[in-house]
Design a protein around this motif. Structure first.
Motif, short mmCIF file in Angstrom:
data_model
loop_
_atom_site.label_atom_id
_atom_site.label_comp_id
_atom_site.label_asym_id
_atom_site.label_seq_id
_atom_site.Cartn_x
_atom_site.Cartn_y
_atom_site.Cartn_z
N ASP A 1 48.59 -49.61 -25.23
CA ASP A 1 48.34 -48.16 -25.21
C ASP A 1 49.52 -47.41 -24.60
OD1 ASP A 1 45.95 -48.71 -26.30
OD2 ASP A 1 44.73 -47.97 -24.64
N ASP A 2 49.67 -46.16 -25.01
CA ASP A 2 50.57 -45.17 -24.40
C ASP A 2 52.04 -45.30 -24.79
OD1 ASP A 2 48.19 -44.60 -23.17
OD2 ASP A 2 48.85 -45.00 -21.12
N HIS B 1 46.90 -42.96 -30.69
CA HIS B 1 46.22 -42.90 -29.38
C HIS B 1 46.06 -41.43 -28.98
CE1 HIS B 1 44.76 -44.54 -25.68
NE2 HIS B 1 45.81 -44.29 -24.94
N HIS C 1 47.21 -37.02 -24.72
CA HIS C 1 46.49 -38.08 -24.02
C HIS C 1 45.27 -37.50 -23.31
CE1 HIS C 1 46.02 -41.64 -21.27
NE2 HIS C 1 46.27 -42.22 -22.42
ZN LIG Z 1 46.06 -44.30 -22.81
#
Ligand SMILES: [Zn+2]
Length: 360
Positions: A50-51, A116, A120
């Motif tokens: 993720d990220d 994603h 965020h």
């Molecule tokens: Zn995340």
């Protein structure tokens, strides 16, 4: 005409005779089935990220390349720029993120790029569905414009989801949604938009022993691991987190990640990106096989109701063969094979016709 009919009857009787003799020798000969997992592996494991933190590119990516493991990397639209850059949620410490060139390199090397969120932040349970679809399309279209490839997987920001969020994900054109859940998935998950994953909290949670157990329990199932960062022990990020006594750093030391990948590499599991395993699972459940025997050849056809432009992962077929050496044509793994224990496994696309001939 009479001659032709006679010839057909003759050929037909050879085929029937052949089939009967197969049955006589071994009741199982001639049976074909789709393997539960690709290459007849015992279970499936997906490594997800993720990220799009830069430490994934710097440390995890080369380690995965070393073991030939492909994963699913998800990114946040507004955190991904033309050069690696620092970003964070409001009031959080900033972390260096990958740039588009890094993402494109991962994609070109066979890793899946997933969404994603453009931002965020959690998708709003109170948002109108049309608004959710637009938000999900924004990040999908952005990634597709950079990689020139379809985005199939959504890693929900903060793993936060709901029936409405799931429906919006589907309508935006995704095929798979990953959330948390801290468990593995059934061989056929009950909901492909609620795929459970096991979060990696730090270098000791899970421990190496836990990883062993997760992989052991993945047999006949689909395990998805969720990683974030790979800061080294002396990095400024680890120094800051140690100072603030952060337990769940969501960071694994690169040398420990290497050991974890080694465990997976040595396991009997199929390790592949989420979209690959998900597509295979749908294909396995929506494809029929028919076999035809004649003389010294077997024709295996696969029929599917799925759109093969999207569902384009090869299926592994297991078939009982009475010959010791065969040549395969029309499959995704054509060639000449020595058959062991009367069993042959080959890969072929759904909706294909494969010819297996006995050779000397
Ligand atoms: Zn995340």
């Amino acid at each position: 005409m009479v001659f032709k009919q006679t010839r057909y009857l003759f050929l037909l009787s050879i085929c029937l005779l052949t089939l009967q003799s197969f049955k006589h020798n071994n009741q199982k000969v001639g049976q074909a089935e789709i393997c539960e997992w690709y290459n007849n592996k015992a279970g499936a494991v997906s490594i997800s990220f993720d990220d799009a933190g830069y430490s994934q590119f710097e440390y995890a990516y080369p380690i995965m390349q070393k073991y030939g493991i492909k994963g699913t990397f998800s990114l946040v639209g507004e955190w991904t720029n033309d050069v690696p850059s620092y970003s964070s949620e409001t009031d959080m410490f900033q972390i260096k993120k990958m740039c588009w060139d890094n993402i494109v390199e991962l994609h070109k090397n066979g890793h899946e790029i997933a969404a994603h969120g453009y931002r965020h932040i959690k998708y709003g349970r109170e948002d109108h569905k049309d608004s959710l679809i637009l938000q999900m399309l924004q990040i999908k279209n952005l990634i597709e414009s950079k990689t020139n490839a379809e985005v199939y997987t959504m890693h929900y920001p903060y793993s936060y989801t709901s029936t409405k969020i799931i429906n919006a994900t589907k309508e935006a054109g995704y095929l798979f949604g990953r959330t948390a859940g801290d468990s593995n998935n059934l061989s056929t998950p009950s909901n492909f938009f609620l795929l459970a994953s096991v979060p990696i909290l730090n270098s000791t949670q899970p421990s190496m022993k836990d990883i062993d157990t997760y992989v052991e329990n993945a047999k006949g199932r689909w395990l998805i691991l969720m990683y974030h960062h790979f800061f080294t022990d002396q990095s400024k990020e680890m120094t800051i987190m140690r100072h603030h006594k952060v337990t769940n750093t969501y960071s694994v030391l690169p040398e420990l990640f290497d050991q974890q990948m080694e465990i997976l590499h040595k396991s009997d599991c199929w390790i592949a990106p989420i979209a690959h395993v998900g597509k295979y699972t749908h294909e396995r459940n929506n494809t029929g096989i028919s076999t035809k025997y004649c003389g010294k050849s077997i024709t295996v056809s696969t029929q599917t109701s799925l759109n093969t432009k999207v569902y384009d992962h090869a299926l592994s077929i297991k078939i009982e063969i009475p010959w010791s050496k065969v040549k395969i044509e029309g499959s995704s793994s054509d060639g000449t094979y020595v058959v062991q224990n009367n069993t042959l496994i080959f890969n072929t696309m759904p909706g294909s016709t494969v010819k297996i001939r006995k050779v000397k």
